[in-house]
Design a protein around this motif. Structure first.
Motif, PDB file in Angstrom:
ATOM      1  N   SER A 298     -16.190  -6.907  25.305  1.00 63.32           N
ATOM      2  CA  SER A 298     -15.284  -5.843  25.747  1.00 63.32           C
ATOM      3  C   SER A 298     -13.856  -6.330  25.572  1.00 63.32           C
ATOM      4  O   SER A 298     -13.500  -7.420  26.035  1.00 63.32           O
ATOM      5  CB  SER A 298     -15.554  -5.493  27.217  1.00 63.32           C
ATOM      6  N   ILE A 299     -13.047  -5.521  24.880  1.00 67.15           N
ATOM      7  CA  ILE A 299     -11.656  -5.899  24.586  1.00 67.15           C
ATOM      8  C   ILE A 299     -10.727  -4.804  25.094  1.00 67.15           C
ATOM      9  O   ILE A 299     -10.931  -3.623  24.802  1.00 67.15           O
ATOM     10  CB  ILE A 299     -11.442  -6.105  23.072  1.00 67.15           C
ATOM     11  N   ARG A 300      -9.714  -5.190  25.826  1.00 62.35           N
ATOM     12  CA  ARG A 300      -8.680  -4.268  26.300  1.00 62.35           C
ATOM     13  C   ARG A 300      -7.354  -4.734  25.725  1.00 62.35           C
ATOM     14  O   ARG A 300      -6.918  -5.859  26.029  1.00 62.35           O
ATOM     15  CB  ARG A 300      -8.644  -4.229  27.830  1.00 62.35           C
ATOM     16  N   THR A 301      -6.736  -3.884  24.904  1.00 66.22           N
ATOM     17  CA  THR A 301      -5.543  -4.281  24.162  1.00 66.22           C
ATOM     18  C   THR A 301      -4.337  -3.442  24.566  1.00 66.22           C
ATOM     19  O   THR A 301      -4.433  -2.214  24.662  1.00 66.22           O
ATOM     20  CB  THR A 301      -5.771  -4.144  22.647  1.00 66.22           C
ATOM     21  N   SER A 302      -3.211  -4.110  24.778  1.00 64.69           N
ATOM     22  CA  SER A 302      -1.927  -3.447  25.028  1.00 64.69           C
ATOM     23  C   SER A 302      -1.065  -3.605  23.787  1.00 64.69           C
ATOM     24  O   SER A 302      -1.038  -4.678  23.163  1.00 64.69           O
ATOM     25  CB  SER A 302      -1.221  -4.062  26.242  1.00 64.69           C
ATOM     26  N   TYR A 303      -0.363  -2.522  23.405  1.00 64.55           N
ATOM     27  CA  TYR A 303       0.501  -2.522  22.234  1.00 64.55           C
ATOM     28  C   TYR A 303       1.951  -2.400  22.680  1.00 64.55           C
ATOM     29  O   TYR A 303       2.270  -1.598  23.565  1.00 64.55           O
ATOM     30  CB  TYR A 303       0.157  -1.350  21.306  1.00 64.55           C
ATOM     31  N   TYR A 304       2.832  -3.149  22.063  1.00 64.19           N
ATOM     32  CA  TYR A 304       4.253  -3.021  22.359  1.00 64.19           C
ATOM     33  C   TYR A 304       5.066  -3.425  21.131  1.00 64.19           C
ATOM     34  O   TYR A 304       4.536  -4.019  20.186  1.00 64.19           O
ATOM     35  CB  TYR A 304       4.645  -3.846  23.587  1.00 64.19           C
ATOM     36  N   ASP A 305       6.353  -3.059  21.156  1.00 57.42           N
ATOM     37  CA  ASP A 305       7.246  -3.267  19.998  1.00 57.42           C
ATOM     38  C   ASP A 305       6.646  -2.652  18.734  1.00 57.42           C
ATOM     39  O   ASP A 305       6.655  -3.259  17.655  1.00 57.42           O
ATOM     40  CB  ASP A 305       7.522  -4.757  19.774  1.00 57.42           C
ATOM     41  N   ARG A 306       6.143  -1.427  18.867  1.00 55.74           N
ATOM     42  CA  ARG A 306       5.563  -0.733  17.705  1.00 55.74           C
ATOM     43  C   ARG A 306       6.684  -0.133  16.855  1.00 55.74           C
ATOM     44  O   ARG A 306       7.558   0.563  17.368  1.00 55.74           O
ATOM     45  CB  ARG A 306       4.622   0.374  18.150  1.00 55.74           C
ATOM     46  N   THR A 307       6.660  -0.417  15.563  1.00 58.61           N
ATOM     47  CA  THR A 307       7.663   0.132  14.653  1.00 58.61           C
ATOM     48  C   THR A 307       6.984   0.650  13.393  1.00 58.61           C
ATOM     49  O   THR A 307       5.824   0.328  13.104  1.00 58.61           O
ATOM     50  CB  THR A 307       8.714  -0.935  14.258  1.00 58.61           C
ATOM     51  N   TYR A 308       7.724   1.454  12.623  1.00 55.93           N
ATOM     52  CA  TYR A 308       7.170   2.018  11.389  1.00 55.93           C
ATOM     53  C   TYR A 308       8.257   2.130  10.327  1.00 55.93           C
ATOM     54  O   TYR A 308       9.454   2.113  10.626  1.00 55.93           O
ATOM     55  CB  TYR A 308       6.575   3.403  11.647  1.00 55.93           C
ATOM     56  N   LYS A 309       7.829   2.235   9.077  1.00 57.95           N
ATOM     57  CA  LYS A 309       8.701   2.566   7.948  1.00 57.95           C
ATOM     58  C   LYS A 309       7.991   3.635   7.126  1.00 57.95           C
ATOM     59  O   LYS A 309       6.762   3.672   7.065  1.00 57.95           O
ATOM     60  CB  LYS A 309       8.973   1.353   7.046  1.00 57.95           C
ATOM     61  N   HIS A 310       8.796   4.483   6.464  1.00 57.56           N
ATOM     62  CA  HIS A 310       8.251   5.435   5.500  1.00 57.56           C
ATOM     63  C   HIS A 310       8.744   5.000   4.126  1.00 57.56           C
ATOM     64  O   HIS A 310       9.956   4.909   3.894  1.00 57.56           O
ATOM     65  CB  HIS A 310       8.731   6.852   5.814  1.00 57.56           C
ATOM     66  N   ILE A 311       7.816   4.711   3.203  1.00 50.85           N
ATOM     67  CA  ILE A 311       8.183   4.176   1.897  1.00 50.85           C
ATOM     68  C   ILE A 311       7.469   4.943   0.796  1.00 50.85           C
ATOM     69  O   ILE A 311       6.486   5.648   1.032  1.00 50.85           O
ATOM     70  CB  ILE A 311       7.844   2.674   1.786  1.00 50.85           C
ATOM     71  N   LEU A 312       7.983   4.808  -0.415  1.00 46.74           N
ATOM     72  CA  LEU A 312       7.337   5.375  -1.603  1.00 46.74           C
ATOM     73  C   LEU A 312       6.904   4.237  -2.510  1.00 46.74           C
ATOM     74  O   LEU A 312       7.673   3.309  -2.779  1.00 46.74           O
ATOM     75  CB  LEU A 312       8.301   6.295  -2.364  1.00 46.74           C
ATOM     76  N   LEU A 313       5.660   4.315  -2.992  1.00 44.77           N
ATOM     77  CA  LEU A 313       5.124   3.285  -3.879  1.00 44.77           C
ATOM     78  C   LEU A 313       4.635   3.933  -5.175  1.00 44.77           C
ATOM     79  O   LEU A 313       4.092   5.033  -5.158  1.00 44.77           O
ATOM     80  CB  LEU A 313       3.974   2.541  -3.199  1.00 44.77           C
ATOM     81  N   PRO A 314       4.838   3.249  -6.314  1.00 46.38           N
ATOM     82  CA  PRO A 314       4.572   3.859  -7.627  1.00 46.38           C
ATOM     83  C   PRO A 314       3.111   3.782  -8.058  1.00 46.38           C
ATOM     84  O   PRO A 314       2.482   2.727  -8.003  1.00 46.38           O
ATOM     85  CB  PRO A 314       5.454   3.020  -8.566  1.00 46.38           C
ATOM     86  N   VAL A 315       2.581   4.912  -8.504  1.00 43.32           N
ATOM     87  CA  VAL A 315       1.187   4.980  -8.970  1.00 43.32           C
ATOM     88  C   VAL A 315       1.121   5.888 -10.198  1.00 43.32           C
ATOM     89  O   VAL A 315       1.700   6.974 -10.214  1.00 43.32           O
ATOM     90  CB  VAL A 315       0.259   5.540  -7.868  1.00 43.32           C
ATOM     91  N   TRP A 316       0.416   5.422 -11.212  1.00 41.04           N
ATOM     92  CA  TRP A 316       0.089   6.279 -12.357  1.00 41.04           C
ATOM     93  C   TRP A 316      -1.245   6.951 -12.061  1.00 41.04           C
ATOM     94  O   TRP A 316      -2.250   6.272 -11.819  1.00 41.04           O
ATOM     95  CB  TRP A 316      -0.010   5.464 -13.644  1.00 41.04           C
ATOM     96  N   ASN A 317      -1.254   8.274 -12.073  1.00 39.98           N
ATOM     97  CA  ASN A 317      -2.464   9.041 -11.805  1.00 39.98           C
ATOM     98  C   ASN A 317      -2.964   9.668 -13.102  1.00 39.98           C
ATOM     99  O   ASN A 317      -2.178  10.196 -13.888  1.00 39.98           O
ATOM    100  CB  ASN A 317      -2.170  10.127 -10.773  1.00 39.98           C
ATOM    101  N   ALA A 318      -4.268   9.592 -13.332  1.00 43.21           N
ATOM    102  CA  ALA A 318      -4.828  10.152 -14.568  1.00 43.21           C
ATOM    103  C   ALA A 318      -6.141  10.851 -14.291  1.00 43.21           C
ATOM    104  O   ALA A 318      -6.983  10.362 -13.537  1.00 43.21           O
ATOM    105  CB  ALA A 318      -5.041   9.055 -15.605  1.00 43.21           C
ATOM    106  N   ASN A 319      -6.318  12.001 -14.896  1.00 45.40           N
ATOM    107  CA  ASN A 319      -7.585  12.722 -14.880  1.00 45.40           C
ATOM    108  C   ASN A 319      -8.123  12.753 -16.313  1.00 45.40           C
ATOM    109  O   ASN A 319      -7.366  12.972 -17.257  1.00 45.40           O
ATOM    110  CB  ASN A 319      -7.394  14.154 -14.377  1.00 45.40           C
ATOM    111  N   TYR A 320      -9.422  12.498 -16.467  1.00 42.68           N
ATOM    112  CA  TYR A 320     -10.012  12.551 -17.804  1.00 42.68           C
ATOM    113  C   TYR A 320     -11.435  13.082 -17.674  1.00 42.68           C
ATOM    114  O   TYR A 320     -11.991  13.199 -16.567  1.00 42.68           O
ATOM    115  CB  TYR A 320     -10.004  11.168 -18.466  1.00 42.68           C
ATOM    116  N   SER A 321     -12.018  13.422 -18.792  1.00 39.46           N
ATOM    117  CA  SER A 321     -13.392  13.921 -18.780  1.00 39.46           C
ATOM    118  C   SER A 321     -14.230  13.125 -19.782  1.00 39.46           C
ATOM    119  O   SER A 321     -13.734  12.654 -20.807  1.00 39.46           O
ATOM    120  CB  SER A 321     -13.438  15.416 -19.135  1.00 39.46           C
TER     121      SER A 321
END
Length: 373
Positions: A298-321
């Motif tokens: 059994s684990i009881r966890t407290s969270y603090y100093d929570r932060t976030y960033k919003h970023i864009l990362l590059p991806v080549w997307n391809a559809n083929y048949s």
């Protein structure tokens, strides 16, 4: 349809030489004119990634206007078929979805969307992405030989995929029962060739005792896709981004590419990050407890100093048949790592299955013949 797929961007960054629309070039890391070849450097950014407080920051729907300014007038395009949403310049027209190729796309107007503060620009060109896929598919085991050797015709689209990153400090209390194996010598009898004989062997038993403790752990840059348009498996396999190369957002980096609007908000992203944190904590706490078996953890966890960033990362997307069946692959636009779906060879899979069954049958035969001796 061909005209729709061109996705020609408006002249947001006109070339000083010929007036053509300049786009971002992954090789030179500068704006480049596709008509006359003139290049224009993008001013280096000294912007350091900012971690925003997840606990006290503004709520969803109450975005600071400074964080929704993408640098150029934007519009949101929604696909009726797959639900994908992309953000493109307001003057640009789109009649096909960059995700699934469906022509059913509708302009949604200028919708408020958090602008990413940092981005990793494309470093892998379209040709390099195609070559990465060619090498990758040759290494797949159960694909048809014809597919391995042949060329795959696919339309690649450079897309900046939205991600959230999360940091958090954690403090956990745990209790459990730890089981340790012990061994004792026991005397037994058995009958061999009609005669009874006595022998000894080691018998295992488990001793259980209660344990408890504290466990503190810091988590940094947990990467969560904010895209709902790809299956999680493909995106997870592309997750080897070097976030140390994040640079301040500039609209120039998006010129000639598509940016997806996040469909997983910050709170939803945190829920997924928290699941990863809990999985990690459970694994590490089990290792700290040690022993041969653990039960009732059994684990009881407290969270603090929570932060976030919003970023864009590059991806080549391809559809083929292939043989009239659709498939998709993606290429990490920073590292060239490939993730995708490929056709399967029924013949290869059948032979492999029969081979495994033959090995299992042989092992069973050997066990029957010699295992009891």
């Amino acid at each position: 349809m061909e005209e729709a797929l061109k996705q020609a961007a408006p002249a947001t960054f006109p070339c000083s030489g010929c007036g053509g629309a300049m786009t971002f070039d992954s090789e030179s890391q500068a704006l480049k004119c596709p008509y006359c070849g003139k290049e224009e450097a993008i001013a280096a950014s000294d912007f350091e990634p900012v971690e925003h407080d997840l606990d006290t920051d503004f709520g969803e729907g109450e975005e600071d206007s400074s964080l929704t300014d993408w640098g150029v007038k934007q519009q949101t395009i929604h696909c009726e078929s797959c639900g994908g949403e992309t953000i493109i310049p307001a003057l640009q027209t789109a009649a096909a979805c960059v995700f699934c190729g469906s022509p059913k796309v509708l302009a949604q107007g200028d919708r408020a969307s958090i602008r990413p503060e940092t981005v990793i620009p494309f470093r892998v060109s379209e040709n390099e992405a195609v070559e990465s896929f060619r090498k990758w598919k040759k290494k797949r085991w159960f694909v048809p030989n014809e597919f391995k050797r042949g060329n795959v015709r696919s339309k690649l689209t450079g897309i900046y995929i939205p991600y959230w990153t999360y940091d958090s400090e954690t403090s956990s209390d745990y209790t459990a029962e730890r089981g340790d194996y012990h061994y004792r010598t026991v005397t037994k009898t058995r009958t061999v060739n009609g005669k009874t004989e006595t022998y000894t062997e080691q018998e295992r038993y488990t001793v259980w005792h209660w344990v408890h403790g504290d466990y503190d752990r810091s988590f940094d840059d947990i990467l969560i896709p904010a895209s709902g348009q790809y299956d999680s498996e493909l995106l997870e396999k592309l997750g080897n981004f070097e976030l140390s190369e994040l640079t301040g957002y500039k609209p120039e980096y998006l010129s000639g590419f598509i940016a997806e609007r996040y469909s997983i908000d910050r709170s939803q992203g945190w829920e997924r990050a928290q699941e990863r944190i809990e999985d990690t904590l459970r694994s590490e706490i089990r290792s700290e407890i040690g022993g041969d078996e653990i039960r009732g953890l059994s684990i009881r966890t407290s969270y603090y100093d929570r932060t976030y960033k919003h970023i864009l990362l590059p991806v080549w997307n391809a559809n083929y048949s292939y043989k009239n069946r659709p498939y998709r692959y993606m290429v990490n636009g920073q590292t060239g790592l490939v993730s995708g779906h490929v056709p399967r060879s029924a013949v290869k899979i059948t032979f492999f299955t029969l081979f495994c069954l033959a090995l299992a049958a042989l092992a069973f035969y050997l066990y029957i013949q010699y295992g009891s001796e």
